[in-house]
Write a protein that holds these residues in place. Structure first.
Motif, PDB file in Angstrom:
ATOM      1  N   ASN A   1       1.298   7.192  -6.230  1.00 60.90           N
ATOM      2  CA  ASN A   1      -0.047   8.014  -6.414  1.00 60.90           C
ATOM      3  C   ASN A   1       0.385   9.338  -5.812  1.00 60.90           C
ATOM      4  O   ASN A   1      -0.090  10.453  -6.601  1.00 60.90           O
ATOM      5  N   LEU A   2       1.156   9.418  -5.018  1.00 58.53           N
ATOM      6  CA  LEU A   2       1.593  11.085  -4.483  1.00 58.53           C
ATOM      7  C   LEU A   2       2.492  11.522  -5.379  1.00 58.53           C
ATOM      8  O   LEU A   2       2.193  12.817  -5.689  1.00 58.53           O
ATOM      9  N   THR A   3       3.316  10.875  -6.089  1.00 57.15           N
ATOM     10  CA  THR A   3       4.425  11.585  -7.179  1.00 57.15           C
ATOM     11  C   THR A   3       3.491  11.846  -8.333  1.00 57.15           C
ATOM     12  O   THR A   3       3.607  13.228  -8.783  1.00 57.15           O
ATOM     13  N   PHE A   4       2.668  10.904  -8.586  1.00 60.57           N
ATOM     14  CA  PHE A   4       1.629  11.311  -9.736  1.00 60.57           C
ATOM     15  C   PHE A   4       0.970  12.579  -9.586  1.00 60.57           C
ATOM     16  O   PHE A   4       0.892  13.497 -10.291  1.00 60.57           O
ATOM     17  N   SER A   5       0.084  12.378  -8.244  1.00 60.87           N
ATOM     18  CA  SER A   5      -0.969  13.491  -8.199  1.00 60.87           C
ATOM     19  C   SER A   5      -0.307  15.136  -7.927  1.00 60.87           C
ATOM     20  O   SER A   5      -0.700  15.972  -8.566  1.00 60.87           O
TER      21      SER A   5
ATOM     22  N   TYR B   1       0.677  -0.943  -0.034  1.00 58.52           N
ATOM     23  CA  TYR B   1       0.144  -0.023  -0.007  1.00 58.52           C
ATOM     24  C   TYR B   1       0.890   1.239  -0.051  1.00 58.52           C
ATOM     25  O   TYR B   1       0.512   2.259  -0.747  1.00 58.52           O
ATOM     26  N   LEU B   2       2.032   1.442   0.882  1.00 60.31           N
ATOM     27  CA  LEU B   2       2.920   2.440   0.967  1.00 60.31           C
ATOM     28  C   LEU B   2       3.732   2.609  -0.377  1.00 60.31           C
ATOM     29  O   LEU B   2       3.778   3.714  -0.898  1.00 60.31           O
ATOM     30  N   ILE B   3       3.904   1.573  -1.352  1.00 62.54           N
ATOM     31  CA  ILE B   3       4.661   1.664  -2.503  1.00 62.54           C
ATOM     32  C   ILE B   3       3.670   2.344  -3.443  1.00 62.54           C
ATOM     33  O   ILE B   3       3.936   3.228  -4.137  1.00 62.54           O
ATOM     34  N   LEU B   4       2.344   1.691  -3.415  1.00 63.06           N
ATOM     35  CA  LEU B   4       1.362   2.226  -4.391  1.00 63.06           C
ATOM     36  C   LEU B   4       1.064   3.863  -3.833  1.00 63.06           C
ATOM     37  O   LEU B   4       0.727   4.676  -4.651  1.00 63.06           O
ATOM     38  N   PHE B   5       0.890   4.131  -2.501  1.00 62.57           N
ATOM     39  CA  PHE B   5       0.941   5.413  -2.087  1.00 62.57           C
ATOM     40  C   PHE B   5       1.683   6.419  -2.736  1.00 62.57           C
ATOM     41  O   PHE B   5       1.508   7.465  -3.234  1.00 62.57           O
TER      42      PHE B   5
ATOM     43  N   ILE C   1      -0.904  17.700 -10.863  1.00 56.77           N
ATOM     44  CA  ILE C   1      -1.333  18.977 -10.367  1.00 56.77           C
ATOM     45  C   ILE C   1      -0.542  20.158 -10.688  1.00 56.77           C
ATOM     46  O   ILE C   1      -1.000  21.130 -11.351  1.00 56.77           O
ATOM     47  N   ARG C   2       0.714  20.157 -10.257  1.00 60.02           N
ATOM     48  CA  ARG C   2       1.542  21.394 -10.977  1.00 60.02           C
ATOM     49  C   ARG C   2       1.627  21.441 -12.283  1.00 60.02           C
ATOM     50  O   ARG C   2       1.396  22.741 -12.630  1.00 60.02           O
ATOM     51  N   ILE C   3       1.553  20.555 -12.913  1.00 57.81           N
ATOM     52  CA  ILE C   3       1.570  20.796 -14.650  1.00 57.81           C
ATOM     53  C   ILE C   3       0.246  21.236 -14.908  1.00 57.81           C
ATOM     54  O   ILE C   3       0.186  22.112 -15.715  1.00 57.81           O
ATOM     55  N   MET C   4      -0.854  20.657 -14.239  1.00 61.76           N
ATOM     56  CA  MET C   4      -2.136  21.323 -15.147  1.00 61.76           C
ATOM     57  C   MET C   4      -2.414  22.636 -14.591  1.00 61.76           C
ATOM     58  O   MET C   4      -2.721  23.520 -15.259  1.00 61.76           O
ATOM     59  N   VAL C   5      -1.799  22.964 -13.379  1.00 67.10           N
ATOM     60  CA  VAL C   5      -2.065  24.359 -12.895  1.00 67.10           C
ATOM     61  C   VAL C   5      -1.179  25.358 -13.619  1.00 67.10           C
ATOM     62  O   VAL C   5      -1.681  26.419 -14.083  1.00 67.10           O
ATOM     63  N   SER C   6      -0.053  24.833 -13.978  1.00 66.37           N
ATOM     64  CA  SER C   6       0.814  25.494 -14.988  1.00 66.37           C
ATOM     65  C   SER C   6       0.139  25.792 -16.370  1.00 66.37           C
ATOM     66  O   SER C   6       0.203  26.872 -17.104  1.00 66.37           O
TER      67      SER C   6
END
Length: 137
Positions: free
Chosen positions: A94-98, A87-91, A102-107
């Motif tokens: 997911n955290l890296t992706f999100s 779960y932590l690996i997936l987390f 988000i940063r890319i989309m906001v830019s």
């Protein structure tokens, strides 16, 4: 009535009252998403950095999500340590992706909250499959 048929009918009735796994997953996920969005929005209202707000929101919602999914959506007697490590690996993925998405989309001009919702939708889809097939197996 024959006992075999009675047992079959009894089992069928129990199934009709149980909540399907995917619905449970969506309920837990919806609750987690709400927790994550509320924490994220609250921290941003306090002018806390975008990245820190996202990380804090994801961490808290993820802890809630792991324990409720493990206990209710994907009940398992599997090794807690193994499940938690997966779960932590997936987390982490997911955290890296999100955070990056988000940063890319906001830019590109997306409103922060909409960028957050889009990333959460993507994560929801692949998490269901991975929880079922890998993490809580």
């Amino acid at each position: 009535m024959n006992k075999e048929l009675e047992g079959s009918l009894s089992l069928k009735n129990k199934r009709s009252y149980s909540i399907p796994r995917f619905v449970k997953y969506l309920i837990v996920g919806g609750s987690s998403a709400l927790i994550e969005l509320l924490i994220f929005s609250f921290l941003r209202m306090l002018f806390i950095d975008l990245t820190i707000s996202n990380i804090a929101a994801v961490v808290l919602a993820t802890l809630f999500n792991f324990f409720v999914n493990r206990g209710w959506s994907f009940p398992t007697s599997s090794n807690l340590k193994r499940s938690f490590i997966l779960y932590l690996i997936l987390f982490s993925l997911n955290l890296t992706f999100s955070t990056n998405a988000i940063r890319i989309m906001v830019s590109f001009g997306f409103v922060e909250i909409f960028a957050k919702i889009i990333t959460m939708a993507c994560i929801t889809i692949w998490n269901y499959v991975l929880y079922r097939k890998v993490v809580f197996k």
